[in-house]
Design a protein around this motif. Structure first.
Motif, PDB file in Angstrom:
ATOM      1  N   PRO A   7       0.853  -1.193   0.000  1.00  0.00           N
ATOM      2  CA  PRO A   7       0.000   0.000   0.000  1.00  0.00           C
ATOM      3  C   PRO A   7       0.887   1.241   0.000  1.00  0.00           C
ATOM      4  N   CYS A  15      -3.337  -5.654  -9.607  1.00  0.00           N
ATOM      5  CA  CYS A  15      -3.223  -6.980  -8.995  1.00  0.00           C
ATOM      6  C   CYS A  15      -2.172  -6.980  -7.898  1.00  0.00           C
ATOM      7  N   TYR A  61      -7.207 -12.791  -5.012  1.00  0.00           N
ATOM      8  CA  TYR A  61      -7.496 -11.358  -4.922  1.00  0.00           C
ATOM      9  C   TYR A  61      -7.028 -10.647  -6.189  1.00  0.00           C
ATOM     10  N   CYS A  62      -5.864 -11.072  -6.689  1.00  0.00           N
ATOM     11  CA  CYS A  62      -5.297 -10.401  -7.857  1.00  0.00           C
ATOM     12  C   CYS A  62      -6.241 -10.500  -9.039  1.00  0.00           C
ATOM     13  N   ASN A  83      -9.462 -10.913  -8.921  1.00  0.00           N
ATOM     14  CA  ASN A  83     -10.609 -10.052  -8.661  1.00  0.00           C
ATOM     15  C   ASN A  83     -10.309  -8.609  -9.006  1.00  0.00           C
ATOM     16  N   ASN A  84      -9.090  -8.202  -8.730  1.00  0.00           N
ATOM     17  CA  ASN A  84      -8.767  -6.791  -8.901  1.00  0.00           C
ATOM     18  C   ASN A  84      -8.233  -6.477 -10.296  1.00  0.00           C
ATOM     19  N   TYR A 111      -1.039  -4.727  -5.579  1.00  0.00           N
ATOM     20  CA  TYR A 111      -1.182  -4.257  -4.204  1.00  0.00           C
ATOM     21  C   TYR A 111      -2.249  -4.981  -3.411  1.00  0.00           C
ATOM     22  N   VAL A 112      -2.936  -5.935  -4.030  1.00  0.00           N
ATOM     23  CA  VAL A 112      -3.885  -6.711  -3.227  1.00  0.00           C
ATOM     24  C   VAL A 112      -3.338  -8.083  -2.851  1.00  0.00           C
ATOM     25  N   CYS A 113      -2.170  -8.420  -3.364  1.00  0.00           N
ATOM     26  CA  CYS A 113      -1.648  -9.751  -3.052  1.00  0.00           C
ATOM     27  C   CYS A 113      -1.081  -9.744  -1.635  1.00  0.00           C
ATOM     28  N   PRO A 114      -1.615 -10.599  -0.754  1.00  0.00           N
ATOM     29  CA  PRO A 114      -1.133 -10.579   0.623  1.00  0.00           C
ATOM     30  C   PRO A 114       0.249 -11.208   0.789  1.00  0.00           C
TER      31      PRO A 114
END
Lengths: 220, 1067
Positions: B22, B895, B924-925, B927-928, B897-900
């Motif tokens: 982030p 993709c 998540y990636c 999805n985003n 910045y949503v990958c944990p």
């Protein structure tokens, strides 16, 4: 009759148990982290028994045969290569050609069957290591493989963990050596730290070393 | 030393861009809902007259009409069931799919202790092999009488990738889906392995002795009068020579040639025009300003399409001068129709009338033929305007700059008319060249008819079939199947039938001897391309399943000592070289020439010479007067070769079965295609079952409604409904339309009926997955709009090309890419025909698994590269735009910045890297991702590979496991290999040495890849082109892939410039 409900020594007990409550998981986790980095897990210091008693001490040490005589693809292929049986026979057709040590080699050669060597340096399948670029940029054999000339049976010298790779990729200069000593088992950097650093810097410039740390450098 | 990659790769600290956390930056913080604001901004900037969702571009009828079911079904981002675990049945079906497409087990499994792995070195390393480095061999593949020049990559003796041979005049480096997928069939575990007589396995020696006895007996008795051969057309000089030598020994034997892809009508027409000579027409689309296709799918139908597509595409780039203009008259919606500037929907039978009307108006040598033709077919009055506009355009073009092409499904009369129009317009010698045909003998259904007559008359004792599966691919009424079936032919036992093929198939079940064939990549052969150039095809591997080369099989009939295929081929060419050698040198001269031929893959100077005769159009009038137009009936039934499985010979190829159909985007199925109006008339819906009856035969078929088809026609693709014994991939896929076909009208006929039946069929289509709501995605516009944009076009261009506003569109920190390489791609929609060669190339290069129909229905297809097909305009007669989409490698990738777990991160050269071993499968990636280009391994698709299938895998690419996300990498393995070679040699990467797999194979060169930091590279020039735009530009993702707006070149007489011309895609 009255008095403290708990005797004084229980203070010590409670302090100790509080400490243990913190320490046990910490030691446990730390222990696990140490475990996966231990030579036991990384497979270091574990000589493998090979189908043929090949001794690098003799070939690379006593006879001073250059690594590239057998591992001839190391300068232009990702893989250093295991020599084909013909390479063994190129000498052993002449010398020691009756030796019982070499029965299996002769058998394999005449039966045209590959010798099933046991893999010692085994990277995960998602890692793509390339020998050619390292050798061409001044990383010597002994830097990663250690003193092969002193190993009766070859064992893994370096941990081959990603952290170990990245240490060098982030700062390759201390691990560079002149190209003429690339296969030397005995070359060591100058003992004077400043001199060694200057040599590393000079070699990095001369060989145009730009080690990369992007993921796709090794993972594809 | 010149400064190389002067930027230090991956500075260790303060480099948050490669770990897309982030954002913490010293800039003014982005507003809370930056994306929402960006969308609002885009909406505010949009023109009020801009067509809204569902009114500009559309992908399916349901979407166009906005039916509530469609909206309901696609409202969630993924189709229903996309995230469900596999059910029991699905699991079983999945296991059935163990065709040649699922791989290597557990490659990425982590364990603390490595397993005991063995290294098996060569006993004797072949001198050319450097273990670890690939080798490339020139070879060839013969498909239905045409040989493609190929360049095959081998790793330690395993062929792993097929590409086009850059030196081959037709391929020019390109290869179609079939050639590339051919590799999969080499390793297919379903391939036949046993040479058998009846049900007993036999040694090849036994067969050879049998044949030898037969030949010596027959040669003495009757000169082989009772021996017949049914083979593919011989475009191979070696096979032609073998034929001649067999005929010398057995002068009364007969060879018949048949293959499903017949050029029957074309050769019939040229034979008539050239007084019986075998002549073929070679076209040059690069010189043609106006092209009229009479049902000719020249951009996709073999054999010359790769060369034609490249020539054609070069004329669709405004930078190369004025655009050409393509008119297409056809019943189906073909790939060529999709590229047309003006497409006329007519029944196939009406094409003759169109051709006649054009010929009549052009006059000259065409007029006399036209008179006869117009008696056969009258042009419908409402088509007159279109025809007149075409004629005016053809006349207005400079002489010799026009081209009229007739389609292979059309009768000889249409071909004769097309040749006559070309002659009248002075095209002969310019855009049309007549050369001696590479296949001299007559081929096609007439040959099969002659064979059937022979058998019926009891003139055949021995029949040798080398043609691909004739019992399946022949029209149902040919009668060969009945003659070979012991249950139906009481005299069957008097005849001995030998058949050779890669698989135990429909034909092999009735034969007495079955010989497993060697795959073309396992043996030496040769063959002519459409222009006559001979390619020498060398083997890449020893036969895996004991296959016997066709040449060795035929050579048995010479009754000579056994010689391997290599020796046969070499001796033949040695003889040829001796015959043509002009200089002294003898054997050593041949040796060096042979080396060159084999290494280059082509025999120089073998292109066909020009035809000596001139066409005589008077002689062709018999073709026209003798033509019987098909019965006018309720519905016209059209048979077409499938874009994926061809005539069915690729039906066992899972890569091709799962390749979305080029037009319908259907996988693992064929369907009866009808137009929306016809469907309405018959009360049919997509997925309805219907009874298709024609010529006394009935077949229950599933229906699919395809916009743009001619009304009152049904189009069915051949090649499905296979029932071969061991072809487990092909089995049960689609229906066999050959049952309905009749030899008298093999391609189209009237008089079919289609009535709704009970039940429905579930299709799997990829096109309705991943909906991109109301955003400009695929763009096309008339060329005039590009040069003089209207206000609306300016709005659209602003939206897709305009400046990005900081903090609204641009809220991630910048990264300095100005040093080193800056990888980027450009895809020119003007050039893309949608042929899908790139999809197969990507599948082969990147070890992409096949998942099966049921998984595709859940939106789980794995192909990294998809080709979106958009319709535009009315549903009855829409235009088409093809758009290849793969990961666009955003510089500011949503993709990442949503990958944990940081499994997808940026490289310092702008690649969006996917790190499989970090991925834990949160998705998540995906999805985003606004482009929906990420693919997730819901199941372990690569498990349970057989040992031969494992050999197919590209060792430079990880074989992914279950639970891992994957996507296009810009072929990073190729970048890294080329980089290392360049760095070892201390130089920069050259533009020419680095090509992604999709770029390499693209016949039209629509895909270009390179470093955007080099102003000289083509990709940089295309990025700076006025047509370049970025997908979903307003999101501020800064894609590294630019798409180039497709330009059309409409005829003002047919399409007056509209005020709201630019149509903007919403998707």
């Amino acid at each position: 009759m009255s008095g403290p409900l708990f005797p004084r020594w229980t203070n010590t007990v409670s302090r100790l148990s509080a400490a243990a409550l913190l320490a046990v998981p910490a030691i446990g986790i730390g222990g696990l982290m140490a475990y996966v980095r231990s030579p036991y897990v990384t497979n270091q210091q574990m000589p493998y028994e090979q189908p043929i008693e090949f001794d690098h001490r003799h070939h690379a040490g006593d006879e001073q045969i250059d690594c590239r005589y057998c591992h001839w693809t190391v300068e232009d292929s990702p893989s250093a290569g295991i020599p084909s049986t013909t390479v063994c026979m190129s000498c052993h057709a002449q010398v020691w050609n009756k030796s019982p040590y070499l029965v299996e080699v002769r058998k394999a050669f005449f039966a045209d069957q590959p010798i099933p060597w046991v893999r010692v340096h085994n990277l995960p399948d998602f890692v793509y290591f390339n020998h050619a670029i390292h050798v061409n940029k001044g990383v010597g054999c002994a830097t990663c493989h250690g003193r092969i000339d002193q190993m009766g049976a070859v064992e893994q010298h370096a941990p081959l963990t990603m952290a170990w790779c990245l240490d060098c990729h982030r700062n390759p200069e201390p691990n560079l050596r002149p190209a003429e000593f690339i296969t030397s088992m005995t070359w060591v950097p100058p003992s004077d730290a400043a001199e060694a650093a200057a040599l590393g810097k000079k070699l990095a410039e001369e060989y145009d070393v730009h080690s990369r740390t992007s993921c796709s450098t090794c993972h594809r | 030393m010149p400064p190389m990659n002067t930027k230090r790769d991956g500075a260790p600290s303060q480099d948050t861009s490669s770990f897309a956390l982030p954002v913490v930056s010293d800039r003014p913080a982005a507003s809370a809902d930056a994306v929402g604001e960006a969308l609002e901004h885009a909406a505010a900037n949009a023109s009020p007259t801009e067509p809204g969702y569902g009114r500009g571009y559309w992908r399916s009828l349901e979407e166009k009409l906005g039916t509530s079911e469609y909206l309901e079904e696609t409202r969630p981002e993924f189709p229903a069931g996309a995230d469900l675990p596999p059910s029991g049945v699905a699991r079983r079906e999945f296991m059935q799919l163990l065709g040649a497409s699922m791989a290597l087990a557990g490659a990425t499994a982590c364990s603390t202790r490595p397993s005991d792995e063995r290294i098996l070195p060569y006993t004797k390393t072949p001198p050319e092999v450097t273990p670890g480095n690939p080798l490339h061999y020139a070879s060839g593949m013969t498909l239905a009488g045409h040989t493609s020049g190929l360049l095959i990559t081998a790793r330690e003796g395993r062929p792993i990738k097929i590409e086009g041979n850059p030196q081959h005049p037709v391929n020019q480096g390109a290869a179609g889906p079939w050639e590339q997928a051919f590799l999969l069939s080499l390793y297919d575990p379903n391939r036949a392995r046993v040479l058998r007589q009846g049900k007993s396995p036999r040694a090849l020696r036994v067969l050879a002795e049998d044949v030898s006895a037969l030949v010596s007996k027959a040669a003495a008795a009757d000169g082989g009068a009772r021996l017949r051969f049914l083979g593919e057309p011989t475009n191979s000089p070696l096979m032609g020579d073998l034929r001649n030598r067999i005929l010398k020994k057995l002068p009364n034997a007969r060879f018949y040639s048949y293959t499903a892809m017949t050029q029957d009508a074309e050769s019939e027409a040229t034979r008539a025009l050239f007084g019986g000579q075998a002549v073929s027409a070679v076209y040059d689309f690069s010189k043609a300003d106006v092209v009229l296709s009479l049902d000719a799918d020249f951009l996709e139908s073999r054999p010359a399409n790769l060369a034609y597509a490249r020539q054609f595409a070069d004329r669709r780039d405004p930078k190369n001068g004025p655009l050409n203009r393509l008119y297409v008259a056809e019943a189906r919606y073909s790939v060529t129709g999709g590229m047309a500037d003006h497409r006329l929907r007519v029944k196939s039978a009406e094409v003759l009338a169109v051709a006649a009307a054009v010929a009549q108006a052009i006059g000259g040598p065409a007029a006399s033929l036209a008179g006869a033709a117009s008696a056969k077919a009258q042009l419908r009055g409402d088509l007159n305007a279109w025809v007149q506009a075409v004629v005016a355009d053809l006349r207005a073009a400079n002489p010799g700059r026009t081209l009229v092409v007739a389609g292979e499904r059309q009768p000889a009369a249409v071909h004769a008319l097309a040749h006559a129009i070309n002659a009248a317009l002075g095209a002969a010698g310019s855009t049309v060249r007549y050369v001696q045909a590479p296949i001299a003998e007559p081929t096609g259904l007439s040959q099969v008819r002659a064979l059937v007559e022979d058998i019926k008359a009891g003139r055949v004792d021995t029949l040798v079939i080398t043609s691909w599966n004739p019992l399946y691919s022949l029209p149902g009424d040919t009668g060969l199947a009945e003659l070979l079936d012991p249950a139906k032919n009481p005299n069957r036992t008097k005849m001995s039938v030998l058949y050779t093929g890669l698989y135990e198939d429909e034909t092999s079940q009735f034969v007495d001897w079955f010989v497993p064939a060697a795959h073309p990549l396992e043996t030496w052969s040769d063959g002519r391309a459409v222009d006559g150039t001979v390619a020498i095809a060398q083997p890449l591997i020893q036969p895996l399943f004991n296959g016997v080369p066709e040449s060795e099989l035929l050579a048995m009939f010479l009754d000579e000592p056994y010689r391997p295929a290599y020796q046969l081929l070499r001796e033949y060419w040695q003889g040829q070289a001796a015959g043509t050698a002009t200089t002294a040198g003898g054997a050593s001269d041949f040796e060096s020439r042979w080396e060159v031929w084999v290494s280059e893959g082509i025999v120089a100077g073998t292109a066909s010479p020009a035809a000596t005769a001139t066409p005589d159009f008077g002689a062709a009038s018999a073709l026209v007067t003798g033509y019987t137009p098909p019965a006018a009936g309720e519905l016209e039934l059209n048979f077409v070769h499938d874009y994926k499985v061809f005539d069915g010979r690729f039906a066992n190829n899972a890569w091709l079965q799962e390749l979305p159909d080029l037009i319908t985007k259907m996988v693992w199925d064929n369907a009866a295609l009808v137009s929306p109006k016809t469907a309405q008339d018959k009360g049919l819906e997509p997925g309805s079952l219907a009874e298709l009856s024609y010529g006394g035969q009935k077949l229950t078929v599933p229906v699919w409604v395809t916009p743009g088809l001619a009304d009152d026609t049904v189009t069915v693709a051949l090649g499905y409904g296979r029932s071969g014994l061991h072809e487990s991939v092909a089995k049960g896929v689609g229906f066999n339309a050959n049952v309905l076909r009749r030899a008298a009208a093999p391609w189209f006929d009237g008089g079919a009926t289609l009535t709704k039946a009970r039940g429905s069929h579930k299709f799997s289509l990829t096109q309705t997955h991943w909906r991109m709501e109301g955003r400009p995605v695929a763009l096309d516009m008339p060329i005039s709009e590009l040069t003089r944009p209207s206000v609306e076009t300016q709005h659209v261009l602003h939206r897709v090309q305009g400046e990005l506003k900081p903090t609204i569109h641009d809220n991630l920190p910048d990264f300095d890419y100005s040093n080193g390489y800056k990888w980027g791609m450009a895809i020119d929609l003007s050039r893309c025909t949608g042929c899908s060669a790139c999809v197969v190339a990507c599948q082969a290069e990147n070890n992409i698994p096949v998942v099966g129909k049921e998984q595709v229905a859940r939106s789980r297809e794995m192909q990294w590269l998809r080709i979106d097909r958009y319709f535009e305009g009315p549903e009855s007669d829409p235009k088409m735009v093809m758009q290849p989409v793969m990961c666009v490698h955003c510089e500011k990738a949503p993709c990442e910045y949503v990958c944990p777990v940081n499994a997808t991160v940026h490289s310092d050269e702008g690649l969006n890297d996917m790190v499989y071993n970090r991925c834990v499968g949160t998705r998540y990636c995906s999805n985003n991702c606004p482009y929906k280009v990420r693919r997730f391994n819901y199941l372990h698709y690569t498990a349970d590979k057989t040992s031969t299938e494992k050999m197919l895998m590209n060792p430079d690419v990880t074989v992914r496991n279950r639970g891992v996300m994957e996507k296009c990498t810009y072929c990073v393995q190729r970048i890294e290999r080329v980089r290392i070679n360049a760095r070892v040699e201390k130089r920069l990467i050259q533009e020419k040495e680095l090509m992604t797999a999709c770029q390499q194979t693209c016949p039209t060169q629509a895909i270009v890849f390179g470093s955007l930091n080099d102003k000289q590279q083509r990709v940089t020039q295309l990025h700076e082109d006025e047509r370049a735009y970025k997908l979903l530009h307003e999101l501020g993702t800064r894609p590294r892939t630019a798409h180039l707006i497709r330009v059309r070149n409409p005829n003002p007489a047919l399409e007056p410039a509209k005020s709201a011309a630019a149509t903007e895609g919403s998707h």
